[in-house]
Design an enzyme around this catalytic site. Structure first.
Site, mmCIF file in Angstrom:
data_model
loop_
_atom_site.group_PDB
_atom_site.id
_atom_site.type_symbol
_atom_site.label_atom_id
_atom_site.label_comp_id
_atom_site.label_asym_id
_atom_site.label_seq_id
_atom_site.Cartn_x
_atom_site.Cartn_y
_atom_site.Cartn_z
ATOM 1 N N SER A 258 0.928 -1.219 -0.038
ATOM 2 C CA SER A 258 -0.069 0.176 0.064
ATOM 3 C C SER A 258 0.674 1.420 0.191
ATOM 4 O O SER A 258 1.850 1.442 0.640
ATOM 5 C CB SER A 258 -0.966 0.088 1.342
ATOM 6 N N LYS A 259 0.322 2.209 -0.792
ATOM 7 C CA LYS A 259 1.301 3.514 -1.118
ATOM 8 C C LYS A 259 0.991 4.351 0.504
ATOM 9 O O LYS A 259 1.896 4.989 0.903
ATOM 10 C CB LYS A 259 0.730 4.237 -2.045
ATOM 11 N N ARG A 260 0.026 3.859 1.285
ATOM 12 C CA ARG A 260 -0.110 4.314 2.791
ATOM 13 C C ARG A 260 1.075 3.998 3.452
ATOM 14 O O ARG A 260 1.154 4.460 4.732
ATOM 15 C CB ARG A 260 -1.355 3.969 3.356
ATOM 16 N N PHE A 265 8.137 3.529 -0.194
ATOM 17 C CA PHE A 265 8.714 4.396 -1.052
ATOM 18 C C PHE A 265 10.113 4.336 -1.195
ATOM 19 O O PHE A 265 10.687 4.144 -0.237
ATOM 20 C CB PHE A 265 8.028 5.783 -0.749
#
Length: 495
Positions: A258-260, A265
């Protein structure tokens, strides 16, 4: 609108600039890069920013910057330029308009005047009937006169592509033969929105053709859309590229990345001191595409050994807990190479200056020779360069201030221990090892009555580092060298 380039291998990584580059995107970019370099081809970065509502300022530049950090810079990109630019879709709107006009003239597309309210009613009705929502292709049947009349009245509209029945099968490089009868399950898709921006389906087909893309390696989520894209190629009369769809990259427990989650990143890994080589090695090791699994592959080795035919269809499970070990292996490799070691020395010098600044005193600890010695001695023991400026290694860079009284509380024989150890240090050669020194220290302790080995080590650790815990005393002395170790012990005894 013929493709301007020949049949050489040309691949592209085409992210949307909606945020930071994440690990799944990095793996897709890497596989494209490996495939291109393996075939002496070109790796292209294209920014797909047609959904202007989701564009994050600076994201496109950040993505390209992270590809450069990872050591897989594009050959053509918004920053690099190239023969088929612009490489940003928002700057190519006239090309999509021209392509849409071609389809309208051929009768392969049509203008749709249905309002958002009508489309919402269609969706609700389908859900009420327990059917999959789809457009009913109503405007496909408008006459030329009806269309002209609505256009003259300034009616807002989109352009839709006419899906044909009977899509042809295609052979995916990873999933093999595949076919999806899109016309039987979907309504005609929008290819040009009312604001003049294309949808993904049109833009990626037009750009892949005009940019001479020979192979498309993209995420498996686009596999079901490929039949639709092949229908667009057919309508234009263009030869399609070869397609290969990469399985998802998932968490160790099988959940979606998840990018959350901040730890997915690439920027975060760079800030944390992760080596790009280690990160690339990890995301390929957890997946497939290679004849064997092994840690420590360099980018050159990844390029030589990658085989797109070996990419498996099941999702890859990413175990980030293994990253420190990958980083340790790659850091040790770099320390062992003289050219790479020079770069690392400069990085450590900058870190030491940043963390310890004017506390360094004038002990030569920031000099190249000393830093290089530290790297060679710590080779295989540290996972990141940043580890060397953590508190446990502070003794490498700053001399502690330990009063003699504190040493005497540890052992009443502090002065005798100091005298014997200083004598030992004077006799030691520069090429000593921690094992040899540890054995000598043990023999030395046996000469001092009433002193336990543990007390002696605690005293020496305090004198050398000012700390109660850390690496072994022998390792400290070897890292510091006999001269500096002796200076610190003498200083503590005389304070």
């Amino acid at each position: 609108m013929g493709g301007p380039l020949g049949v050489a291998v040309r691949v592209r990584f085409a992210p949307s600039p909606t945020g930071f580059l994440h690990l799944g995107g990095l793996r897709t970019a890497l596989y494209n890069y490996l495939f291109a370099k393996q075939h002496q081809g070109r790796f292209i970065l294209r920014v797909e920013d047609t959904d202007q509502n989701r564009v994050v300022p600076g994201a496109a530049e950040g993505i390209e910057g992270m590809l450069e950090w990872a050591g897989i810079p594009p050959d053509e990109s918004p920053r690099q330029g190239g023969p088929v630019g612009p490489y940003q879709q928002s700057q190519r709107l006239s090309l999509y308009r021209k392509a849409t006009d071609m389809l309208l003239e051929k009768g392969a597309a049509y203008r749709c005047f249905c309002t958002p309210q009508r489309l919402e009613l269609l969706r609700k009705e389908a859900l009420r009937s327990q059917q999959t929502p789809r457009y009913d292709n109503r405007c496909r049947h408008l006459s030329t006169r009806q269309v002209a009349e609505k256009v003259s009245q300034g009616a807002e509209h989109v352009v839709r592509f006419c899906l044909e029945e009977g899509s042809e099968p295609f052979c995916d490089l990873i999933y093999g033969w595949s076919r999806h009868e899109v016309a039987s399950v979907e309504g005609d898709p929008v290819i040009l929105k009312s604001d003049g921006f294309p949808t993904y389906h049109l833009a990626n087909v037009v750009d892949d053709h005009l940019m001479g893309i020979s192979h498309v390696l993209r995420g498996a989520e686009w596999l079901v859309s490929t039949s639709k894209h092949l229908l667009l190629y057919k309508a234009f009369g263009w030869d399609p590229p070869r397609f290969g769809h990469l399985p998802l990259l998932l968490n160790k427990d099988g959940s979606k990345l998840s990018k959350r989650q901040g730890h997915v990143f690439v920027e975060q890994f760079a800030q944390d001191g992760c080596l790009p080589e280690a990160l690339l090695d990890l995301i390929t090791d957890c997946g497939s595409g290679f004849a064997e699994k092994r840690m420590g592959r360099t980018l050159k080795e990844l390029t030589a050994e990658f085989d797109v035919g070996r990419v498996e269809r099941h999702s890859a499970l990413l175990d980030l807990e293994k990253l420190p070990e990958f980083n340790r292996i790659h850091l040790a490799q770099q320390i062992g190479e003289e050219k790479q070691r020079r770069v690392l020395v400069a990085e450590v010098q900058a870190l030491v200056e940043q963390v310890y600044g004017d506390r360094l005193e004038d002990s030569g600890v920031a000099e190249k020779g000393y830093v290089e010695q530290v790297l060679l001695l710590r080779k295989g023991h540290i996972s990141r360069l940043k580890d060397l400026v953590m508190p446990k290694y502070a003794f490498l860079w700053i001399r502690p201030s330990v009063p003699r009284e504190e040493l005497q509380t540890v052992s009443a024989q502090a002065e005798e221990i100091g005298r014997l150890v200083l004598g030992l240090l004077e006799r030691q050669a520069a090429a000593w090892t921690a094992e040899e020194l540890g054995r000598d220290l043990r023999q030395l302790q046996e000469q001092i009555k009433g002193t336990q080995y543990s007390s002696m080590m605690k005293l020496l650790r305090l004198a050398l580092s000012g700390q109660q815990q850390g690496p072994s005393v022998a390792e400290m002395m070897v890292s510091l060298g006999p001269r500096e170790a002796g200076t610190r012990i003498q200083r503590a005894l005389c304070s």
